[in-house]
Scaffold this active site. Structure first.
Site, PDB file in Angstrom:
ATOM      1  N   ASP A  82      43.694  39.372  40.098  1.00  0.00           N
ATOM      2  CA  ASP A  82      42.810  38.241  40.436  1.00  0.00           C
ATOM      3  C   ASP A  82      41.961  37.900  39.220  1.00  0.00           C
ATOM      4  O   ASP A  82      41.343  38.788  38.621  1.00  0.00           O
ATOM      5  CB  ASP A  82      41.887  38.602  41.608  1.00  0.00           C
ATOM      6  CG  ASP A  82      42.638  38.758  42.919  1.00  0.00           C
ATOM      7  OD1 ASP A  82      43.766  38.239  43.024  1.00  0.00           O
ATOM      8  OD2 ASP A  82      42.109  39.407  43.834  1.00  0.00           O
ATOM      9  N   ASP A 126      44.889  46.233  43.496  1.00  0.00           N
ATOM     10  CA  ASP A 126      44.994  45.094  42.585  1.00  0.00           C
ATOM     11  C   ASP A 126      43.981  45.296  41.461  1.00  0.00           C
ATOM     12  O   ASP A 126      43.236  46.287  41.452  1.00  0.00           O
ATOM     13  CB  ASP A 126      44.767  43.764  43.318  1.00  0.00           C
ATOM     14  CG  ASP A 126      43.385  43.675  43.952  1.00  0.00           C
ATOM     15  OD1 ASP A 126      42.552  44.592  43.734  1.00  0.00           O
ATOM     16  OD2 ASP A 126      43.114  42.697  44.667  1.00  0.00           O
ATOM     17  N   ASP A 137      40.994  43.168  39.355  1.00  0.00           N
ATOM     18  CA  ASP A 137      40.164  41.959  39.328  1.00  0.00           C
ATOM     19  C   ASP A 137      39.479  41.815  37.972  1.00  0.00           C
ATOM     20  O   ASP A 137      39.010  42.801  37.396  1.00  0.00           O
ATOM     21  CB  ASP A 137      39.081  42.038  40.419  1.00  0.00           C
ATOM     22  CG  ASP A 137      39.677  42.212  41.801  1.00  0.00           C
ATOM     23  OD1 ASP A 137      40.751  41.648  42.057  1.00  0.00           O
ATOM     24  OD2 ASP A 137      39.062  42.912  42.627  1.00  0.00           O
TER      25      ASP A 137
END
Length: 516
Positions: free
Chosen positions: A440, A346, A348
């Protein structure tokens, strides 16, 4: 009978067993002037020492008969670093501040190569620095700090520099699997023990080739050492091999690869008899959360790695959306990509604004979500409102989540915006020109930016040890919000990560050296 004449001779000088006798050697040309060697006779014997000295001189090395302040390398055989240090401390000699203590194996390799070889950890008996004005033996009975300041490998990851250049993958991969298996079984003690063992091996600048190389390395418990020894001898660990073939481990590994699925859900599904994702998706009696539904819907994209080029393309999207509402906002990519990784699962981002009001901070992420929704880029979002209290003490838990406002997202990234992967195999295989990417976003007050940036950069073990170090070594409490000195009963301010390290009395470690 005449008396024998009395012969008065001067006292016979004892040959030094430590320093070795000065012997006249044939002159040899010195090729390597920056190296001055001294070969320690202790535990080696005079004959072998003389042979090695002669051989080294023939090869062009400068070898001294006696210890002096010009020595740069001390070579020993069958001695530990501690034994050599003890020997040095009784010699009334000033020595170089860059002295190397080396095993004889280094000299043997040099002889074979005909020139100095690179010194690695397997050659070093101990790594240390010496005060430039230190003199060994000047005051043997002194209780002051010894002249040698030994740099041992720290038990704390925050005192070790760990780059992505892991020399011990064969061991750390095995230990990571063991740690993960214990995490799946919620055995925290064993999980942490194997995580620490893997972490310290990742920091080593040399490859372990024998159990002798593990001597003095902290965090290696008996179980970890057994695994290392078995891999050295057999090339693999039987325990790790059994885990990889274990049905429970395989199921948990598969289930937790789905976005939104944790250990509790994995345990439930395993007990219900599920072993494949297809069986779970086809079972209409199961109630999935919104996050889990999104996880299954975009599974193929999300389970594949995010490339750095894709992360950079997402960064452009995030900056565009944030700056549309807060032009002075600072958007920083954190996590593994900030540590220099080329692949991740992912992306961030930490967002903060020096001029934003509290209301503007609270409204930013909802505005960004709406911005992407209008553009058709938002596939999933989960907004978590801030529960941050400025007067609250840092959490005592080393793995505690922070209380900042954050949003967990899945964004649609059009592949034509990604440099170098416009013709991605993913897009070709699935007949689409976009990829679902996990993102995120964390919104934090500007005065807390340094703490949040440090916490969200990672790695997981680095952060655990940083907080553990603060608690046990400095009587402080650290989390993503603040640093609290329990002795002085005050919060310590910091405008940068460097200031936090300074408060803790730690050498600053750059993000790319925090891959613990």
């Amino acid at each position: 009978m005449d008396a024998l004449p009395v012969v008065h001779s001067s006292p016979r000088k004892k040959r030094s067993r430590l320093m070795g006798a000065s012997v006249a050697y044939p002159p040899y040309d010195i090729k390597f002037h920056n190296l001055v060697l001294f070969i320690l006779e202790k535990k080696m014997g005079s004959s072998r020492r003389a042979f090695l000295m002669e051989l080294a001189r023939r090869k062009g090395f400068r070898v001294e008969d006696e210890l002096s302040d010009s020595i740069t390398h001390i070579v020993a055989e069958n001695n530990t670093g501690s034994e050599v240090l003890e020997w040095l401390q009784v010699q009334d000699i000033k020595i170089s501040s860059q002295l190397e203590l080396l095993d004889v194996s280094w000299l043997v390799e040099c002889m074979r190569a005909g020139n100095p070889v690179v010194i690695t950890g397997k050659h070093q008996l101990v790594s240390y620095t010496v005060k430039s004005d230190a003199s060994f033996g000047s005051n043997p009975g002194s209780q002051n700090t010894p002249p040698l300041a030994i740099k041992k490998i720290s038990q704390y990851a925050c005192q070790r520099r760990t780059s992505l250049n892991n020399c011990n993958h064969i061991f750390t991969d095995a230990l990571d699997i063991l740690a993960e298996n214990h995490e799946f079984r919620e055995n925290e003690v064993s999980c942490v023990a194997f995580m620490r063992a893997a972490s310290v091996l990742k920091s080593l600048p040399f490859t372990i080739i024998s159990m002798k190389d593990t001597k003095g390395i902290p965090c290696l418990g008996d179980k970890a050492k057994c695994v290392i020894e078995e891999i050295i001898e057999d090339g693999e660990s039987s325990e790790v091999k059994a885990i990889l073939n274990d049905e429970r481990y395989q199921s948990f590994k598969l289930f937790t690869s789905v976005f939104g699925v944790g250990l509790k859900t994995s345990e439930k599904w395993f007990r219900m008899g599920f072993r494949t994702l297809n069986k779970i998706m086809s079972d209409k009696t199961l109630k999935l959360t919104r996050m889990q539904k999104a996880g299954f819907l975009y599974y193929e994209d999300l389970v594949s790695c995010v490339a750095k080029a894709e992360a950079d393309a997402v960064s452009v999207l995030v900056q565009e959306a944030v700056w549309a509402f807060l032009p002075d906002a600072m958007v920083t990519m954190t996590g593994g990509f900030r540590r220099g990784k080329k692949l991740g699962h992912d992306v961030d981002f930490l967002i903060t604004s020096p001029g934003a009001t509290e209301e503007e901070e609270q409204q930013l992420l909802p505005k960004v979500i709406n911005f992407w929704e209008r553009k058709g880029l938002l596939l999933y979002h989960d907004l978590v409102e801030s529960t941050f209290e400025k007067l609250k003490l840092p959490s005592r838990k080393v793995d505690a989540l922070d209380h900042f406002q954050k949003c967990f997202l899945i964004l649609k990234l059009h592949l034509q915006h990604v440099n170098g992967v416009g013709n991605s195999k993913t897009g070709q295989q699935e007949g689409k020109n976009w990829k679902a990417i996990r993102v995120d976003l964390v919104m934090c007050p500007y005065e807390r930016r340094a703490f949040a940036l440090l916490g969200w950069t990672g790695s997981r073990q680095f952060e655990r040890d940083l907080r553990r170090f603060a608690t046990h070594e400095r009587k402080m409490m650290l989390d993503n919000h603040a640093l609290y000195d329990k002795t002085k009963r005050i919060f310590l301010k910091a405008e940068s990560e460097e200031e936090i390290f300074a408060h803790l009395g730690l050498d600053y470690i750059d993000p790319w050296e925090r891959n613990a």
